[in-house]
Design an enzyme around this catalytic site. Structure first.
Site, PDB file in Angstrom:
ATOM      1  N   SER A 264     -49.830 -75.464   0.367  1.00 25.40           N
ATOM      2  CA  SER A 264     -48.647 -74.677   0.697  1.00 25.40           C
ATOM      3  C   SER A 264     -49.054 -73.391   1.395  1.00 25.40           C
ATOM      4  CB  SER A 264     -47.880 -74.337  -0.577  1.00 25.40           C
ATOM      5  OG  SER A 264     -48.598 -73.347  -1.290  1.00 25.40           O
ATOM      6  N   LYS A 265     -48.048 -72.742   1.931  1.00 27.33           N
ATOM      7  CA  LYS A 265     -48.269 -71.472   2.607  1.00 27.33           C
ATOM      8  C   LYS A 265     -48.935 -70.471   1.658  1.00 27.33           C
ATOM      9  CE  LYS A 265     -45.510 -67.651   4.284  1.00 27.33           C
ATOM     10  NZ  LYS A 265     -46.702 -66.816   4.301  1.00 27.33           N
ATOM     11  N   ARG A 266     -48.546 -70.517   0.399  1.00 25.80           N
ATOM     12  CA  ARG A 266     -49.112 -69.578  -0.577  1.00 25.80           C
ATOM     13  C   ARG A 266     -50.624 -69.757  -0.727  1.00 25.80           C
ATOM     14  NH1 ARG A 266     -46.788 -70.637  -5.544  1.00 25.80           N
ATOM     15  NH2 ARG A 266     -45.186 -71.795  -4.433  1.00 25.80           N
TER      16      ARG A 266
END
Ligand code: GLU
Length: 512
Positions: A264-266
């Protein structure tokens, strides 16, 4: 399957920037289409207006162009199966929903949000842990299966809001063949009566997707694993329409570097690598996300790296041009298991491409980078030599400068370890003498410099290790680096002499 023309599509929803997993889906579609001499369609699935993000479609197009995998048909390219944005195909879908109503594969449902909530609550109380609108619960709801034909007609003519739902068979084995997973078998008792057409007059993803894949004569649906649970419904929709379903291939998920969950972006923010192809700024929040392009990746390296996230050629070869990927690609060699993303490998790919890029081309790229940084630029010839000297030591174009700043400016500091180990009380005099020899050279070329140095060592009966590290220290401030004679020839006689004399002074006064 019949020998239909191969037509594949990439069908993103413009709800934000394209994740690298989406780019990988587009890439596999592109490779498959080219391999089979087919068409690669871009279709924008924007039926959910509430999730529409301005600029996302342009971002998708730009990202595909940057990667060199532009579609052959799409909103920007046109084509004979358009329009290619679902919002522009709105008028088409109702007719197909009506066909399903007529054939008894779909029905009207008038339930209000409150009624739907109550149904879920009641089912939960009765012990169901996944309460859904399905073959059983629909019996107690307000729909055209429970109401009389007159009631239905009057509700519709009164302008009551309704949706059209798929009438899921009560208990039926649904079989979907997947090119990567083999037969996927689900019992329809597990599936719910999905909404096909919404009260706002727009189709849902499921209906629009099937109708468009059919009308656009898509032969193979290659998409992410997250759509596998929808495939049985899609198969049933094709059956209900009496259409031949395309072949399906659901690609494995992209996993975090530690293999624990979806990338994910995180994770990217936390571990310091981009998960998007290009920089993106969210128009609403202003939040910025970084992209591979702006990080200095070559699109070829990014694409090569992505190709290997889920596929392998079955040989040890790792470096593939796009044309070679087209040649080697097959769905048979795409794995089922999630593909772990490895940021070090991404960097490694870029390094390989950097090394195989010609010095003159690298110099052009370095020039643009230096211009943007406001660094004064030497001649292109000199820049090209810099690139040749530094490319074995860099992974990205900016590093050609950062790792080799001493090729532009005199050193500001001297490597402490080398100084402590090599700079001796006799060094100033010795280096001073060597400097005079260099100063007397008629030509300041790598060969003449090297010869002069060797003669000097021989005369003094000294080994390389006693003198060369100190010379490097004086000229570059470093303990290691590319060939000394090339460096000196590049920076020239005047600079070399200045650096040597300043260095001798600096190191002598600092020495303890
Ligand atoms: N619009 C879907 C998405 O955003 C497409 C899924 C499919 O390829 O069928 O990924």
């Amino acid at each position: 399957m019949s020998a239909k023309r191969v037509r594949v599509r990439f069908a993103p929803s413009p709800t934000g920037p394209l994740h690298m997993g989406g780019v990988r889906t587009a890439l596999y579609n592109y490779l498959f289409a080219r391999k089979h001499g087919g068409d690669f369609v871009l279709r924008i699935e924007d039926t959910d207006q509430s999730r529409y993000i301005a600029g996302a479609e342009e971002y998708i197009q730009e990202a595909l162009d940057w990667c060199g995998i532009s579609p052959t048909e799409g909103p920007a390219q046109g084509g004979s199966y358009g329009p290619y944005r679902q919002s522009e195909r709105k008028a088409i879908y109702r007719e197909y929903a009506d066909r399903l109503l007529e054939s008894g594969h779909a029905y009207y449902a008038f339930d209000s949000p409150e009624e739907l909530d109550k149904m879920r609550e009641d089912l939960k109380k009765a012990g169901s842990n996944s309460p859904q609108y399905n073959a059983i619960s629909r019996e107690n709801m307000r729909n055209s299966l429970t109401l009389s034909a007159e009631e239905v007609e009057s509700l519709i003519s009164d302008g009551q809001p309704y949706v059209i739902r798929f009438k899921m068979p009560r208990r039926q084995e649904v079989r979907v063949q997947d090119a990567i997973r083999g037969w996927v078998v689900v019992n329809s008792a597990q599936l719910d009566d999905k909404v096909l057409f919404k009260s706002d007059g727009m189709p849902t993803y499921h209906l629009a997707n099937i109708v468009d894949d059919h009308l656009m004569e898509i032969s193979h649906v290659i998409r992410g694993e997250e759509w596998l649970p929808s495939a049985p419904l899609h198969q049933l929709l094709y059956d209900a329409f009496g259409w031949e379903a395309p072949a399906f291939a659901h690609l494995p998920l992209l996993l975090r570097p530690d293999g624990n969950g979806k990338l994910s972006k995180r994770d990217g923010d936390r571990l310091g690598f981009p998960v998007f192809p290009l920089d993106w700024q969210d128009p609403a929040s202003g939040e910025k996300s970084s992209g591979y392009r702006e990080r200095g990746y070559f699109p070829e390296a990014f694409v090569n790296m992505l190709a290997f996230l889920g596929w392998n050629p079955g040989t040890p070869q790792e470096i593939f041009s796009l044309d070679e990927l087209v040649e080697a690609f097959s769905l048979e060699r795409v794995g089922k298991a999630g593909a772990k993303f490895d940021p070090d490998k991404a960097r490694w790919y870029n390094q390989q491409y950097l090394r195989s890029t010609g010095n003159d081309e690298l110099a052009q790229r370095l020039k643009s980078h230096l211009e943007a940084k406001g660094v004064s630029i030497p001649s292109m010839e000199k820049l090209s030599t810099v690139c040749g000297l530094m490319k074995e030591r860099a992974s990205f174009v900016p590093e050609l400068y950062e790792q080799g700043k001493y090729l532009f400016d005199k050193p500001e500091a001297y490597d402490d370890k080398t100084r402590r180990k090599k700079w001796k009380p006799e060094s100033p005099a010795l280096m001073g003498e060597l400097m005079e020899r260099f100063a007397a050279l008629p030509a300041f070329e790598p060969e003449t410099l090297e010869q002069c140095f060797k003669d000097f060592l021989e005369e003094k009966s000294l080994g390389m290790g006693a003198v060369l590290p100190n010379l490097r220290l004086l000229i570059t401030g470093q303990g290691m680096g590319p060939g000394m004679w090339e460096i000196m020839a590049l920076i020239g006689k005047e600079n070399s002499m200045e650096r040597m004399s300043a260095g001798i002074q600096n190191l002598s006064s600092e020495a303890n």
